[in-house]
Enzyme design. Structure first.
Site, PDB file in Angstrom:
ATOM      1  N   HIS A 126      15.695  12.243 -20.705  1.00 37.35           N
ATOM      2  CA  HIS A 126      15.768  11.928 -22.140  1.00 37.35           C
ATOM      3  C   HIS A 126      14.532  12.597 -22.744  1.00 37.35           C
ATOM      4  O   HIS A 126      13.454  12.023 -22.768  1.00 37.35           O
ATOM      5  CB  HIS A 126      15.741  10.423 -22.392  1.00 37.35           C
ATOM      6  CG  HIS A 126      16.985   9.739 -21.889  1.00 37.35           C
ATOM      7  ND1 HIS A 126      17.062   8.396 -21.666  1.00 37.35           N
ATOM      8  CD2 HIS A 126      18.207  10.234 -21.557  1.00 37.35           C
ATOM      9  CE1 HIS A 126      18.279   8.090 -21.218  1.00 37.35           C
ATOM     10  NE2 HIS A 126      18.986   9.197 -21.149  1.00 37.35           N
ATOM     11  N   GLU A 181      28.182  14.043 -24.206  1.00 33.01           N
ATOM     12  CA  GLU A 181      28.702  13.071 -23.252  1.00 33.01           C
ATOM     13  C   GLU A 181      29.494  11.930 -23.886  1.00 33.01           C
ATOM     14  O   GLU A 181      29.093  10.775 -23.825  1.00 33.01           O
ATOM     15  CB  GLU A 181      27.544  12.470 -22.446  1.00 33.01           C
ATOM     16  CG  GLU A 181      26.366  11.994 -23.296  1.00 33.01           C
ATOM     17  CD  GLU A 181      25.321  11.241 -22.466  1.00 33.01           C
ATOM     18  OE1 GLU A 181      25.718  10.411 -21.633  1.00 33.01           O
ATOM     19  OE2 GLU A 181      24.122  11.493 -22.655  1.00 33.01           O
ATOM     20  N   HIS A 216      24.763   1.328 -17.460  1.00 33.84           N
ATOM     21  CA  HIS A 216      23.633   1.690 -16.599  1.00 33.84           C
ATOM     22  C   HIS A 216      23.745   1.063 -15.210  1.00 33.84           C
ATOM     23  O   HIS A 216      22.773   0.583 -14.636  1.00 33.84           O
ATOM     24  CB  HIS A 216      22.302   1.319 -17.269  1.00 33.84           C
ATOM     25  CG  HIS A 216      22.006   2.167 -18.464  1.00 33.84           C
ATOM     26  ND1 HIS A 216      21.203   1.779 -19.486  1.00 33.84           N
ATOM     27  CD2 HIS A 216      22.443   3.422 -18.796  1.00 33.84           C
ATOM     28  CE1 HIS A 216      21.149   2.733 -20.415  1.00 33.84           C
ATOM     29  NE2 HIS A 216      21.895   3.740 -20.005  1.00 33.84           N
ATOM     30  N   ASP A 247      21.682  16.683 -16.055  1.00 33.24           N
ATOM     31  CA  ASP A 247      22.284  15.361 -16.286  1.00 33.24           C
ATOM     32  C   ASP A 247      23.780  15.572 -16.492  1.00 33.24           C
ATOM     33  O   ASP A 247      24.190  16.076 -17.542  1.00 33.24           O
ATOM     34  CB  ASP A 247      21.611  14.756 -17.534  1.00 33.24           C
ATOM     35  CG  ASP A 247      22.122  13.357 -17.853  1.00 33.24           C
ATOM     36  OD1 ASP A 247      22.993  12.854 -17.123  1.00 33.24           O
ATOM     37  OD2 ASP A 247      21.647  12.782 -18.855  1.00 33.24           O
ATOM     38  N   ARG A 257      33.613   8.935 -18.673  1.00 33.11           N
ATOM     39  CA  ARG A 257      32.614   9.705 -19.431  1.00 33.11           C
ATOM     40  C   ARG A 257      32.597  11.108 -18.843  1.00 33.11           C
ATOM     41  O   ARG A 257      32.753  11.267 -17.624  1.00 33.11           O
ATOM     42  CB  ARG A 257      31.218   9.066 -19.338  1.00 33.11           C
ATOM     43  CG  ARG A 257      30.125   9.878 -20.049  1.00 33.11           C
ATOM     44  CD  ARG A 257      28.827   9.099 -20.318  1.00 33.11           C
ATOM     45  NE  ARG A 257      28.096   8.709 -19.135  1.00 33.11           N
ATOM     46  CZ  ARG A 257      28.030   7.487 -18.636  1.00 33.11           C
ATOM     47  NH1 ARG A 257      28.697   6.502 -19.222  1.00 33.11           N
ATOM     48  NH2 ARG A 257      27.335   7.234 -17.555  1.00 33.11           N
ATOM     49  N   HIS A 271      27.984   4.223 -27.100  1.00 35.88           N
ATOM     50  CA  HIS A 271      26.725   4.971 -27.039  1.00 35.88           C
ATOM     51  C   HIS A 271      26.834   6.256 -27.857  1.00 35.88           C
ATOM     52  O   HIS A 271      27.879   6.570 -28.420  1.00 35.88           O
ATOM     53  CB  HIS A 271      26.312   5.261 -25.592  1.00 35.88           C
ATOM     54  CG  HIS A 271      27.316   6.035 -24.784  1.00 35.88           C
ATOM     55  ND1 HIS A 271      27.476   7.392 -24.895  1.00 35.88           N
ATOM     56  CD2 HIS A 271      28.215   5.634 -23.845  1.00 35.88           C
ATOM     57  CE1 HIS A 271      28.411   7.798 -24.051  1.00 35.88           C
ATOM     58  NE2 HIS A 271      28.887   6.755 -23.409  1.00 35.88           N
ATOM     59  N   TYR A 327      35.349   3.210 -22.606  1.00 34.18           N
ATOM     60  CA  TYR A 327      35.178   2.179 -21.579  1.00 34.18           C
ATOM     61  C   TYR A 327      36.090   1.003 -21.890  1.00 34.18           C
ATOM     62  O   TYR A 327      35.886   0.298 -22.873  1.00 34.18           O
ATOM     63  CB  TYR A 327      33.709   1.741 -21.536  1.00 34.18           C
ATOM     64  CG  TYR A 327      32.786   2.941 -21.454  1.00 34.18           C
ATOM     65  CD1 TYR A 327      32.479   3.534 -20.229  1.00 34.18           C
ATOM     66  CD2 TYR A 327      32.286   3.530 -22.621  1.00 34.18           C
ATOM     67  CE1 TYR A 327      31.678   4.665 -20.167  1.00 34.18           C
ATOM     68  CE2 TYR A 327      31.487   4.668 -22.566  1.00 34.18           C
ATOM     69  CZ  TYR A 327      31.186   5.229 -21.340  1.00 34.18           C
ATOM     70  OH  TYR A 327      30.406   6.357 -21.284  1.00 34.18           O
ATOM     71  N   GLU A 346      30.118  14.513 -19.119  1.00 35.24           N
ATOM     72  CA  GLU A 346      28.821  14.916 -19.669  1.00 35.24           C
ATOM     73  C   GLU A 346      28.395  16.272 -19.131  1.00 35.24           C
ATOM     74  O   GLU A 346      28.447  16.509 -17.925  1.00 35.24           O
ATOM     75  CB  GLU A 346      27.755  13.869 -19.277  1.00 35.24           C
ATOM     76  CG  GLU A 346      26.339  14.253 -19.676  1.00 35.24           C
ATOM     77  CD  GLU A 346      25.320  13.160 -19.342  1.00 35.24           C
ATOM     78  OE1 GLU A 346      25.568  12.381 -18.402  1.00 35.24           O
ATOM     79  OE2 GLU A 346      24.290  13.101 -20.026  1.00 35.24           O
ATOM     80  N   HIS A 404      21.715  13.445 -25.952  1.00 35.21           N
ATOM     81  CA  HIS A 404      20.260  13.292 -26.089  1.00 35.21           C
ATOM     82  C   HIS A 404      19.624  14.619 -25.684  1.00 35.21           C
ATOM     83  O   HIS A 404      20.194  15.380 -24.911  1.00 35.21           O
ATOM     84  CB  HIS A 404      19.747  12.145 -25.205  1.00 35.21           C
ATOM     85  CG  HIS A 404      20.167  12.225 -23.760  1.00 35.21           C
ATOM     86  ND1 HIS A 404      19.574  13.067 -22.845  1.00 35.21           N
ATOM     87  CD2 HIS A 404      21.149  11.583 -23.068  1.00 35.21           C
ATOM     88  CE1 HIS A 404      20.154  12.922 -21.670  1.00 35.21           C
ATOM     89  NE2 HIS A 404      21.130  12.035 -21.769  1.00 35.21           N
ATOM     90  N   ASP A 450       0.814  -1.226   0.000  1.00 42.08           N
ATOM     91  CA  ASP A 450       0.000   0.000   0.000  1.00 42.08           C
ATOM     92  C   ASP A 450       0.848   1.277   0.000  1.00 42.08           C
ATOM     93  O   ASP A 450       0.360   2.358   0.319  1.00 42.08           O
ATOM     94  CB  ASP A 450      -0.980   0.000   1.178  1.00 42.08           C
ATOM     95  CG  ASP A 450      -0.257   0.005   2.516  1.00 42.08           C
ATOM     96  OD1 ASP A 450       0.977  -0.225   2.513  1.00 42.08           O
ATOM     97  OD2 ASP A 450      -0.897   0.220   3.548  1.00 42.08           O
ATOM     98  N   ASP A 457      27.385   9.500 -12.856  1.00 39.43           N
ATOM     99  CA  ASP A 457      26.407  10.108 -13.774  1.00 39.43           C
ATOM    100  C   ASP A 457      25.174  10.393 -12.923  1.00 39.43           C
ATOM    101  O   ASP A 457      24.448   9.470 -12.551  1.00 39.43           O
ATOM    102  CB  ASP A 457      26.106   9.117 -14.907  1.00 39.43           C
ATOM    103  CG  ASP A 457      25.182   9.705 -15.968  1.00 39.43           C
ATOM    104  OD1 ASP A 457      24.480  10.698 -15.685  1.00 39.43           O
ATOM    105  OD2 ASP A 457      25.155   9.138 -17.083  1.00 39.43           O
TER     106      ASP A 457
END
Ligand code: CA
Length: 434
Positions: free
Chosen positions: A357, A380, A239, A267, A401, A346, A384, A403, A350, A36, A256
């Site tokens: 996004h 970004e 991710h 972001d 990375r 990647h 890797y 960004e 974006h 709940d 990130d």
């Protein structure tokens, strides 16, 4: 965002829809987290963009040219007992006086009222397929009208996906929106600074994540997505959100993370050494990504197309990896074959706005979209290098990375997330100032 801006958006949409059209747009449903307990409520971005109305269980209706009111809001009724438990409601009075509706009705009466309003319209604009329950109700309203056809009642002839109009509007940010996004980015920048200053070997990734959540909440912001806090090899999982490993001396930490403030997302990604000092190999990879980001930002200008920044990043990354001997061949051949893709898998950015996004098409027909004043994108690039054996040992488990959020303006790229160390020397200096 002030109420004038919401009104301006409704006017703009109504002028595109024109007379004979009706826009019907629902709120996001309340979602259950477990048993709940519900998730914190987040209004649907399209609905909020047009109304500024934060409550669940409402439907906004725009009917251009309707003499008895063009903007109608169906929402919950005032209910002192429920409000005691769940918080205040605007009610129909508040919908008109505080949110600019021309008229407002209880949401429970919508089945009786809305079909009658739809009857006079030939085109229905709504975001089809967004919420299955709402699609079903829409079908019911239309069927109600069709069942009365023999009695001379009309039903709309055309259903139009609202996305094309509304999402194109959302892609072009107003001055007010750019300013909201700059504020959002500022909070995220402060959080990233904190993370750089507190990180030490032996801490756990979630402890660093906690710095972000604390900094966000103390500024009345929320996370705009689950923060990625990945040390060492975890930085190579794009991710990664477990955020539960211990940070090791000698590893890099990739973070990130960004907040949502007043419905606008930021972001940002930064990568820095857990110890406060880059190894020569880490620094070499970092410098390539930094140059790639600079090259991509330089291309994020009015008149270029969507893919130009990505092409610039790919070229810089391919050159850099080749120079370090991580890929072999001639530069044109390597770019043509996409050799960089094993280490950079990647895209370079974006759209970003109310959603991290954000909405907006990247292509128009078969062509990449041309960048225009008011669009906002992330930039970004990354590299890797996991622990696979083809990679020389000193280069393994390096994920980098960088960004930032960049507004495209007629005066050139406007980095909304500026003010956060990017240069490796500046990062080391900030980490040692702790
Ligand atoms: Ca990101």
């Amino acid at each position: 965002m002030n109420s004038k801006e919401f009104e301006r958006r409704r006017r703009q949409l109504m002028s595109m829809v024109g007379e004979g059209g009706i826009v019907i747009i629902p709120t996001a449903p309340v979602r259950t987290r477990s048993r709940d307990v519900e998730y914190n409520y987040r209004q649907d971005s399209d609905f909020y963009y047009l109304t500024g109305f934060p409550e669940p269980q409402a439907v906004a209706v725009l009917v251009p040219g309707r003499p008895n009111g063009e903007y109608l809001l169906f929402c919950r009724e005032k209910n002192p007992e429920r409000e005691l438990w769940d918080g205040l409601r605007a009610g129909q009075g508040g919908a008109v006086s505080d949110y600019g509706a021309d008229d407002a009705f209880p949401i429970d009466d919508i089945d009786d009222i809305l079909p009658g309003i739809m009857e006079s319209c030939s085109r229905v604009y709504y975001t089809m397929g967004m919420y299955a329950d709402f699609d079903k109700r829409m079908a019911e309203w239309v069927n109600t009208l069709r069942s009365k056809l023999s009695r001379g009642v009309h039903s709309p002839q055309e259903f139009v996906a609202l996305d094309h109009l509304l999402h194109d509007m959302r892609l072009y940010k107003s001055r007010g929106e750019i300013s909201a996004m700059r504020k959002s980015a500022k909070v995220s920048v402060a959080a990233h600074k904190r993370a750089m200053q507190v990180t030490r070997p032996g801490m756990f990734e979630y402890e660093v994540e906690a710095e972000f959540r604390h900094e966000f909440r103390r500024n009345n912001a929320w996370v705009s997505y689950s923060p990625i806090v990945g040390g060492g090899k975890n930085a190579c999982i794009l991710h990664y959100v477990e955020n539960n490993a211990e940070l090791q001396d000698g590893d890099l930490l990739l973070i990130d993370a960004g907040c949502e403030l007043d419905y606008y997302a930021s972001d940002i990604t930064r990568t820095f050494p857990v110890s406060g000092r880059f190894s020569p190999e880490q620094r070499a990879i970092y410098e390539i990504v930094l140059q790639a980001q600079d090259a991509a930002i330089e291309k994020t200008v009015v008149g270029n197309h969507w893919n130009d920044p990505h092409d610039a990043a790919v070229k810089t990354i391919t050159k850099g990896l080749r120079k370090l001997g991580l890929i072999e061949g001639t530069l044109p051949r390597l770019i043509k074959d996409g050799a960089y893709q094993q280490y950079y898998m990647h895209r370079t950015g974006h759209w970003i706005g109310m959603d991290v996004h954000d909405v907006g098409d990247y292509k128009v027909g078969d062509e990449w979209r041309v960048l225009e004043n008011g669009m906002v994108t992330t930039v970004e690039p990354g590299i890797y290098l996991d622990n696979s054996r083809k990679i020389p040992k000193a280069f393994r488990n390096i994920g980098v990375r960088i960004e930032d959020d960049v507004a495209i303006t007629s005066k050139g790229p406007d980095v909304l997330s500026k003010g956060l160390a990017r240069d490796p020397d500046d990062i080391e200096a900030l980490m040692h100032s702790r």
